[in-house]
Design a protein around this motif. Structure first.
Motif, PDB file in Angstrom:
ATOM      1  N   LYS A  51      -4.820   2.776  -3.482  1.00  0.00           N
ATOM      2  CA  LYS A  51      -4.917   2.077  -2.190  1.00  0.00           C
ATOM      3  C   LYS A  51      -6.351   2.084  -1.677  1.00  0.00           C
ATOM      4  CE  LYS A  51      -3.538   4.215   1.487  1.00  0.00           C
ATOM      5  NZ  LYS A  51      -2.622   4.845   2.476  1.00  0.00           N
ATOM      6  N   GLU A  52      -7.028   3.216  -1.779  1.00  0.00           N
ATOM      7  CA  GLU A  52      -8.406   3.297  -1.298  1.00  0.00           C
ATOM      8  C   GLU A  52      -9.331   2.411  -2.126  1.00  0.00           C
ATOM      9  OE1 GLU A  52      -9.112   4.597   1.523  1.00  0.00           O
ATOM     10  OE2 GLU A  52      -6.998   5.152   1.656  1.00  0.00           O
ATOM     11  N   ARG A  53      -9.048   2.282  -3.385  1.00  0.00           N
ATOM     12  CA  ARG A  53      -9.853   1.395  -4.233  1.00  0.00           C
ATOM     13  C   ARG A  53      -9.687  -0.058  -3.786  1.00  0.00           C
ATOM     14  NH1 ARG A  53      -9.596   1.345 -10.891  1.00  0.00           N
ATOM     15  NH2 ARG A  53     -11.466   0.045 -11.222  1.00  0.00           N
ATOM     16  N   TYR A  54      -8.465  -0.435  -3.446  1.00  0.00           N
ATOM     17  CA  TYR A  54      -8.211  -1.777  -2.910  1.00  0.00           C
ATOM     18  C   TYR A  54      -8.979  -1.977  -1.607  1.00  0.00           C
ATOM     19  CZ  TYR A  54      -4.540  -3.722  -5.946  1.00  0.00           C
ATOM     20  OH  TYR A  54      -3.844  -4.287  -6.999  1.00  0.00           O
ATOM     21  N   ARG A  55      -8.925  -1.016  -0.719  1.00  0.00           N
ATOM     22  CA  ARG A  55      -9.575  -1.150   0.582  1.00  0.00           C
ATOM     23  C   ARG A  55     -11.083  -1.292   0.435  1.00  0.00           C
ATOM     24  NH1 ARG A  55      -6.067   3.240   4.177  1.00  0.00           N
ATOM     25  NH2 ARG A  55      -4.527   1.719   4.936  1.00  0.00           N
ATOM     26  N   ARG A  56     -11.665  -0.533  -0.480  1.00  0.00           N
ATOM     27  CA  ARG A  56     -13.109  -0.645  -0.699  1.00  0.00           C
ATOM     28  C   ARG A  56     -13.471  -1.984  -1.323  1.00  0.00           C
ATOM     29  NH1 ARG A  56     -12.388   4.660  -2.693  1.00  0.00           N
ATOM     30  NH2 ARG A  56     -12.522   3.846  -4.838  1.00  0.00           N
ATOM     31  N   ARG A  57     -12.658  -2.446  -2.244  1.00  0.00           N
ATOM     32  CA  ARG A  57     -12.983  -3.669  -2.986  1.00  0.00           C
ATOM     33  C   ARG A  57     -12.656  -4.939  -2.204  1.00  0.00           C
ATOM     34  NH1 ARG A  57     -13.921  -7.829  -4.790  1.00  0.00           N
ATOM     35  NH2 ARG A  57     -13.859  -8.613  -6.942  1.00  0.00           N
TER      36      ARG A  57
ATOM     37  N   GLY B 146      -4.265   7.128  -5.007  1.00  0.00           N
ATOM     38  CA  GLY B 146      -5.698   6.850  -4.968  1.00  0.00           C
ATOM     39  C   GLY B 146      -6.048   5.380  -5.092  1.00  0.00           C
TER      40      GLY B 146
ATOM     41  N   TYR C 136       0.828  -1.210   0.000  1.00  0.00           N
ATOM     42  CA  TYR C 136       0.000   0.000   0.000  1.00  0.00           C
ATOM     43  C   TYR C 136       0.865   1.264   0.000  1.00  0.00           C
ATOM     44  CZ  TYR C 136      -4.456  -2.425   0.661  1.00  0.00           C
ATOM     45  OH  TYR C 136      -5.583  -3.196   0.484  1.00  0.00           O
TER      46      TYR C 136
ATOM     47  N   ASP D 118       0.729   4.249  -2.850  1.00  0.00           N
ATOM     48  CA  ASP D 118       0.655   5.685  -2.586  1.00  0.00           C
ATOM     49  C   ASP D 118       1.733   6.447  -3.359  1.00  0.00           C
ATOM     50  OD1 ASP D 118      -1.532   5.619  -0.917  1.00  0.00           O
ATOM     51  OD2 ASP D 118      -0.351   5.490   0.928  1.00  0.00           O
TER      52      ASP D 118
END
Length: 287
Positions: free
Chosen positions: A229-235, A227, A218, A222
């Motif tokens: 990293k946040e897509r990974y966290r949501r998915r 941006g 992660y 960054d």
């Protein structure tokens, strides 16, 4: 780099890791995971300096020849191998005692030992395994910053082809939203076809993440892909398995191209090939 005296060198499956840690800097490296209980910085390479002595003792007492594997957890051709030559010394022992070897690496430094690998293959069996993740050289420098580029690795595969040494490619990992594209998979497979690889190991289009590895990955996202990293966290949340949304499409492409060119592509078949010691040599040793 620091040196230790190992208590043993061969696993129950006849694998060996001569070093511990890595200097290749791949952003996705699972070996960084905390479950492996590193007690020193990952880039501070632990060198098992008595590995050749332990290996010779182990092989001398073996009545049945087999394949010896190296590179599963730690690349045997890291930068320090240029200075230490630990891998080469172990290959010399394998060659002397008539065992086979399956070497896994991301580095074209392995070409330094072409003479030994040819000798082992002539007497028993040698398989070179090379990891390929991206067809894009610029992306390769981001994902795997301190190791041979894809083009350099493919050239190594071609040299082994020309010297009669069989090769197996690890098509892994495929990072969601980064290299999980049809263009990338077609590009890598095209290289494999031209290099006439014997098999390709693919565990699905995706990757794994767990504590230790996830944080390092992660941080790299960054730096290089703001941006994402946040897509990974949501998915994916805190999941261990991180499959690509394009897994089905890309695996169909993978199986089709491998089938058209007679390349081993099922995981169990590839591993069976890597572990199989040639029967012709076993028979010769009886007489």
């Amino acid at each position: 780099m620091h040196f230790v005296e190992a208590k043993g060198i061969l696993s129950a499956q006849n694998g060996m890791n001569l070093y511990r840690g890595c200097t290749h800097g791949c952003i996705y490296c699972d070996s960084r995971s905390k479950c492996y209980q590193f007690t020193h910085p990952f880039e501070d390479i632990e060198v098992k300096e008595n590995a050749p002595r332990l290996l010779e003792k182990a092989l001398r007492s073996r009545r049945k020849k087999c394949m010896i594997g190296t590179g599963a957890m730690c690349d045997p051709y890291m930068h320090c191998e240029e200075e230490l030559g630990l891998t080469r010394r172990c290959l010399e022992i394998i060659d002397r005692y008539g065992f086979g070897v399956a070497v896994q690496t991301k580095s074209d430094r392995i070409l330094r030992d072409l003479d030994l690998l040819k000798s082992i293959n002539e007497k028993a069996k040698c398989v070179v395994q090379m990891t390929l993740t991206t067809y894009n050289e610029n992306l390769c420098r981001i994902l795997e910053p301190n190791v041979s580029t894809t083009a350099e690795r493919v050239r190594a595969l071609e040299i082994f082809r020309d010297n009669g040494i069989p090769t197996v490619v690890w098509l892994s990992p495929i990072l969601p939203f980064i290299n999980d594209t049809r263009e990338n998979i077609e590009g890598i497979l095209g290289c494999c076809v031209r290099a006439k690889v014997h098999g390709i190991l693919c565990f699905g289009m995706g990757m794994t993440l767990r504590q230790g590895d996830r944080e390092y990955y992660y941080a790299a996202l960054d730096r290089h892909f703001p941006g994402l990293k946040e897509r990974y966290r949501r998915r994916y949340g805190q999941a261990y398995e991180i499959p690509s949304d394009r897994n089905r499409e890309l695996m169909e492409l993978f199986y089709r191209i491998c089938g058209e060119h007679g390349i081993l592509c099922h995981v169990e078949d590839c591993f069976a090939y890597l572990h199989e010691f040639p029967e012709r040599y076993e028979q010769l040793t009886l007489f």
